[in-house]
Design an enzyme around this catalytic site. Structure first.
Site, mmCIF file in Angstrom:
data_model
loop_
_atom_site.group_PDB
_atom_site.id
_atom_site.type_symbol
_atom_site.label_atom_id
_atom_site.label_comp_id
_atom_site.label_asym_id
_atom_site.label_seq_id
_atom_site.Cartn_x
_atom_site.Cartn_y
_atom_site.Cartn_z
ATOM 1 N N GLY A 195 22.114 51.238 35.490
ATOM 2 C CA GLY A 195 23.472 51.071 34.992
ATOM 3 C C GLY A 195 23.433 50.338 33.663
ATOM 4 O O GLY A 195 23.679 50.884 32.589
ATOM 5 N N ARG A 203 31.612 38.351 32.802
ATOM 6 C CA ARG A 203 30.241 37.850 32.941
ATOM 7 C C ARG A 203 30.041 36.427 32.418
ATOM 8 O O ARG A 203 29.395 35.629 33.095
ATOM 9 C CB ARG A 203 29.233 38.816 32.308
ATOM 10 C CG ARG A 203 29.258 40.218 32.941
ATOM 11 C CD ARG A 203 28.189 41.135 32.390
ATOM 12 N NE ARG A 203 26.868 40.749 32.836
ATOM 13 C CZ ARG A 203 25.983 40.109 32.123
ATOM 14 N NH1 ARG A 203 26.227 39.839 30.870
ATOM 15 N NH2 ARG A 203 24.826 39.752 32.625
ATOM 16 N N TYR A 222 28.889 34.094 35.437
ATOM 17 C CA TYR A 222 27.474 33.722 35.509
ATOM 18 C C TYR A 222 27.028 32.838 34.354
ATOM 19 O O TYR A 222 25.844 32.589 34.212
ATOM 20 C CB TYR A 222 26.566 34.953 35.421
ATOM 21 C CG TYR A 222 26.902 36.169 36.221
ATOM 22 C CD1 TYR A 222 26.813 36.149 37.622
ATOM 23 C CD2 TYR A 222 27.250 37.361 35.594
ATOM 24 C CE1 TYR A 222 27.075 37.301 38.348
ATOM 25 C CE2 TYR A 222 27.504 38.515 36.322
ATOM 26 C CZ TYR A 222 27.419 38.473 37.702
ATOM 27 O OH TYR A 222 27.652 39.614 38.404
ATOM 28 N N CYS A 251 44.439 30.550 32.522
ATOM 29 C CA CYS A 251 44.570 29.159 32.945
ATOM 30 C C CYS A 251 43.389 28.800 33.839
ATOM 31 O O CYS A 251 43.553 28.436 35.009
ATOM 32 C CB CYS A 251 45.897 28.960 33.672
ATOM 33 S SG CYS A 251 47.285 29.487 32.672
ATOM 34 N N GLU A 252 42.218 28.987 33.302
ATOM 35 C CA GLU A 252 40.950 28.673 33.960
ATOM 36 C C GLU A 252 40.030 28.192 32.863
ATOM 37 O O GLU A 252 39.834 28.892 31.867
ATOM 38 C CB GLU A 252 40.327 29.944 34.574
ATOM 39 C CG GLU A 252 40.932 30.402 35.873
ATOM 40 C CD GLU A 252 40.584 29.496 37.043
ATOM 41 O OE1 GLU A 252 39.552 28.784 36.970
ATOM 42 O OE2 GLU A 252 41.357 29.496 38.019
HETATM 43 C C1 LIG Z 1 24.180 47.601 40.716
HETATM 44 C C2 LIG Z 1 23.270 48.636 41.257
HETATM 45 C C3 LIG Z 1 22.519 49.448 40.411
HETATM 46 C C4 LIG Z 1 22.524 49.282 38.910
HETATM 47 O O1 LIG Z 1 21.985 48.092 38.528
HETATM 48 P P1 LIG Z 1 21.734 47.749 36.975
HETATM 49 O O2 LIG Z 1 21.237 46.360 36.990
HETATM 50 O O3 LIG Z 1 23.045 47.912 36.300
HETATM 51 O O4 LIG Z 1 20.723 48.716 36.474
HETATM 52 C C5 LIG Z 1 21.733 50.420 40.981
HETATM 53 N N1 LIG Z 1 21.684 50.603 42.319
HETATM 54 C C6 LIG Z 1 22.406 49.861 43.173
HETATM 55 C C7 LIG Z 1 22.312 50.127 44.624
HETATM 56 C C8 LIG Z 1 23.207 48.847 42.677
HETATM 57 O O5 LIG Z 1 23.906 48.086 43.520
#
Ligand SMILES: *Cc1c(COP(=O)(O)O)cnc(C)c1O
Length: 419
Positions: free
Chosen positions: A279, A315, A319, A346-347
């Site tokens: 992703g 993010r 984090y 308001c955080e």
């Molecule tokens: C979040 C997730 C991904 C993608 O992770 P990335 O860090 O964005 O590459 C792939 N597979 C599963 C099952 C996930 O939960």
């Protein structure tokens, strides 16, 4: 220095038509990364990337990736429905979910998706939900303990804690699950594991692959199950900080190939197809959040108030994640001003940057917050009635297309009961 994929002139033209804040994606960058990924794994004939929909759940992004040969990795009913509406089906869909409701297995099975089971108890649950066990099935493995790579004086290149993660089955459960699934009619098996997130190391995938390949050989010997695919999942990272080196996907593909040839080929398993579910690696660098400076406030610190907030990009608040910021048009000025860049929630954690050295900022400046193409808009919410922004695609021909409109108060009000 991190470069933006748009100029100030382009951004001012876009902002004249679509008010800030917005997420802007870069078509040619996305296509290029997809092509580099496929080139890196071209040695494996059955290879396919299943883009993790949760990272950037926008139909136009999914369709663009489909044109590049990608499938989708879904983890919820809505993501499956989106995949269906975008024209994905059968082998193009991986369903890697956890704590899964029955109706989600039902739709996944209807679509012919490959179901990746998170737990051994999901075998009878799946059978009860859909009435049978699919011929092609996958199980998620969690080896437990800690996962580390590349120890040096500065620490580990990669360190994560599978033993604390809720996902996947133990090694013993994996064997049992394969036996049970085979008895219930499964014929084609796969294994999956996700051991570390946002890794900046060309060694992560090869090390994970070696673990999965060895496990696959053992499972074949123990159970006689026919393993046809191995899923390396997500976790290949991107350099959010300008000084961090980027991963080299070509080297990563070669590292995986080496493990494949050392472990799978001698075991007579040289026909196993590989999959990935990236992703972040696919999208993060090819999106940015564009926001305009509304206020400068000087109290105990110097605050720059912008028109985006954590509801547009969670993010940093969630984090403490670093996202690089470019003050557009001031790229060549010295970074000699210390700022907190804040949103309006308001955080007090609604800060895109804390104690960041930037060029002197003026009200009205456009800021580009980098690397928001994955887990950016996707993690948006509506707290304080701050609504989700639009999403725009900078297309390969230089034109800009609206691929999601901004939410309006009417959208926000629509789910409430008023009388
Ligand atoms: C979040 C997730 C991904 C993608 O992770 P990335 O860090 O964005 O590459 C792939 N597979 C599963 C099952 C996930 O939960």
């Amino acid at each position: 220095m991190k470069k933006t994929f748009v100029t100030l002139e382009q951004l001012e033209r876009i902002a004249a038509q679509y008010p800030t804040p917005f997420h802007l994606y870069h078509e040619s960058g996305i296509r290029q990364t997809a092509r580099e990924l496929y080139r890196a794994f071209s040695w494996n004939p059955g290879y396919r990337e299943y883009f993790a929909v949760k990272a950037t759940p926008n139909p136009q992004i999914l369709k663009l990736l489909k044109e590049e040969g990608c499938g989708v990795d879904c983890s919820s009913l809505t993501e499956l429905m989106m995949a269906q509406r975008c024209g994905f089906s059968g082998d193009e869909i991986m369903f890697s979910s956890n704590d899964t409701p029955a109706e989600e297995f039902v739709l996944a099975a209807q679509l012919g998706a490959t179901i990746n089971l998170d737990d051994i108890s999901h075998i009878p649950f799946l059978k009860d939900s859909i009435g049978y066990i699919p011929k092609k099935i996958s199980c998620r493995y969690n080896p437990g303990g800690t996962f580390t790579l590349g120890e040096s004086e500065e620490g580990f290149q990669v360190m994560d804690n599978p033993g604390q993660a809720k996902y996947g089955m133990t090694r013993a459960q994996l064997t049992q699950a394969f036996r049970t699934l085979k008895e219930l009619g499964a014929e084609e098996f796969g294994i999956h594991a996700f051991l570390a997130s946002n890794t900046l190391s060309n060694e992560y995938y090869p090390a994970l692959a070696a673990i999965l390949f060895r496990t696959a050989v053992e499972l074949t010997e123990e159970t006689g199950c026919h393993i046809t695919f191995i899923n390396l999942s997500g976790g290949v990272g991107v350099p959010y900080r300008p000084e961090q080196p980027a991963n080299d996907i070509g080297l990563i593909g070669e590292g995986v190939r080496k493990a494949y040839e050392e472990i799978l080929v001698p075991a007579g398993m040289g026909d196993v197809s590989l999959c990935t579910e990236l992703g972040r690696f696919m999208l993060a660098p090819h999106g940015c959040l564009v926001t305009r400076v509304l206020h400068e406030k000087k109290t105990y610190k110097d605050y720059i108030g912008v028109d985006a907030c954590a509801a547009n990009l969670m993010r940093p608040a969630m984090y403490g994640a670093y996202h690089h910021i470019t003050v557009m048009g001031r790229e060549n000025e010295p970074c000699d001003h210390l700022y907190d860049v804040t949103g309006s929630l308001c955080e007090n954690n609604d800060k895109f940057a804390v104690d960041r050295l930037l060029p002197e900022i003026h009200i009205g400046d456009l800021l580009v917050i980098h690397d928001t193409g994955a887990h950016g808009h996707a993690m948006g919410y509506q707290y304080n009635g701050r609504l989700r922004s639009s999403e725009l695609l900078l297309q390969s021909d230089g034109s800009v297309r609206l691929i999601r409109r901004a939410e309006t108060p009417e959208d926000y009000f629509a789910t409430a009961v008023w009388d």
